[in-house]
Design a protein around this motif. Structure first.
Motif, mmCIF file in Angstrom:
data_model
loop_
_atom_site.group_PDB
_atom_site.id
_atom_site.type_symbol
_atom_site.label_atom_id
_atom_site.label_comp_id
_atom_site.label_asym_id
_atom_site.label_seq_id
_atom_site.Cartn_x
_atom_site.Cartn_y
_atom_site.Cartn_z
ATOM 1 N N GLN A 212 0.992 -1.118 0.063
ATOM 2 C CA GLN A 212 0.016 0.004 -0.003
ATOM 3 C C GLN A 212 0.884 1.189 -0.034
ATOM 4 O O GLN A 212 0.677 2.287 -0.862
ATOM 5 N N SER A 216 1.635 4.145 -3.144
ATOM 6 C CA SER A 216 1.198 5.481 -2.596
ATOM 7 C C SER A 216 2.490 6.265 -3.209
ATOM 8 O O SER A 216 2.481 7.522 -3.678
ATOM 9 N N ARG A 219 2.971 6.568 -6.921
ATOM 10 C CA ARG A 219 1.605 7.609 -7.669
ATOM 11 C C ARG A 219 2.226 8.932 -7.378
ATOM 12 O O ARG A 219 1.978 9.945 -8.079
ATOM 13 N N VAL A 228 1.982 13.405 1.030
ATOM 14 C CA VAL A 228 1.156 12.328 1.181
ATOM 15 C C VAL A 228 1.052 11.762 2.600
ATOM 16 O O VAL A 228 1.951 11.267 3.268
ATOM 17 N N LEU A 230 -0.578 8.812 5.203
ATOM 18 C CA LEU A 230 -1.097 7.485 5.099
ATOM 19 C C LEU A 230 -1.569 6.930 6.521
ATOM 20 O O LEU A 230 -0.643 6.897 7.449
#
Length: 259
Positions: A212, A216, A219, A228, A230
């Motif tokens: 995961q 991320s 991306r 980002v 998370l």
């Protein structure tokens, strides 16, 4: 959206966990991951899984001479690094009073100064080319401190401070600077950080997988994201903390202090 095909991507701490999964994804997208870590055997195993589109470098980010030697070699081979992923790091979850000074120094030397050394190594060629990306794997611990993580959280606060300042300095240069702030991730990180397994067991339901986080990261590279958090709900919690720190601490203490 920027493509990773043909890009040279250096990843520190690449021998396992987030770094290894990120390298695998980059290779699938046509990039060339440069796998960097201290454990040559693990790097070789990972390179065997990835196949031909990668290179391995034995690197100790806490050593200025090691960083200089490795990145000099990389620049001779490739001219420049297109993307640097500063992922190397470790933590120890111990109460402040019980943490030896040496552990504070080692965590800062690897998690923060290691990032500084590697970034300084790649930045001049990126400047000359007018392009590049620096991705710093920070942590939600860099936004919210919790019990038993004073040393580790301090290093990640430092990483975020540097990341935000560097982004301002490089505005308009063609170089993007990205912070990735994951919560707990199910990786070998906890073998050292939490040998008893207590914390890992308490947050198992909340833990992210390396896949995961790697997705991320990739991306964020492709989209040129600045930051980002998370998971997203934890990022929202970090925003609440900065708006209402004492209230947030009072109501979240039981949930956050599970170490």
């Amino acid at each position: 959206m920027a493509k990773l095909e043909g890009k040279i991507v250096a990843i520190t701490g690449a021998s396992s966990g987030i770094g290894a999964k990120t390298a695998e994804l980059i290779a699938r997208r046509g990039g060339t991951p440069l796998l960097m870590a201290r454990n040559r055997e693990k790097l070789s195993e990972l390179a065997g899984r990835i196949g031909g589109r990668c290179e391995t470098y034995e690197l100790d980010v806490s050593s200025a001479s090691s960083v200089e030697r490795v990145f000099d070699l990389v620049h001779k081979r490739h001219g420049k690094v297109d993307v640097l992923v500063n992922n190397a790091g470790f933590g120890k979850f111990v109460m402040f009073e019980d943490t030896p000074l040496d552990d504070f120094e080692k965590m800062m030397d690897v998690n923060y100064m290691g990032l500084v050394r590697c970034t300084k190594a790649v930045l001049p060629p990126m400047r000359s080319a007018g392009s590049g990306q620096i991705v710093n794997i920070a942590s939600l611990a860099g936004k919210i401190g919790t019990a038993k993580s004073a040393g580790y959280a301090a290093t990640k606060h430092a990483v975020l401070g540097l990341t935000n300042s560097l982004r301002q300095e490089l505005a308009g240069s063609g170089i993007t600077v990205t912070a990735i702030n994951p919560g707990p991730v199910d990786t070998p990180f906890f073998d050292l950080a939490d040998p008893s397994g207590t914390y890992a067991a308490n947050v198992k339901w909340f833990m992210l997988t390396p896949d995961q986080v790697a997705m991320s990261i990739v991306r964020a590279m492709e989209r040129g994201r600045a930051e980002v958090d998370l998971p997203a709900v934890a990022g929202f919690g970090a925003k609440l903390f900065h708006l209402f720190p004492r209230t947030f601490e009072r109501f979240s203490r039981r949930f956050l202090n599970l170490k």
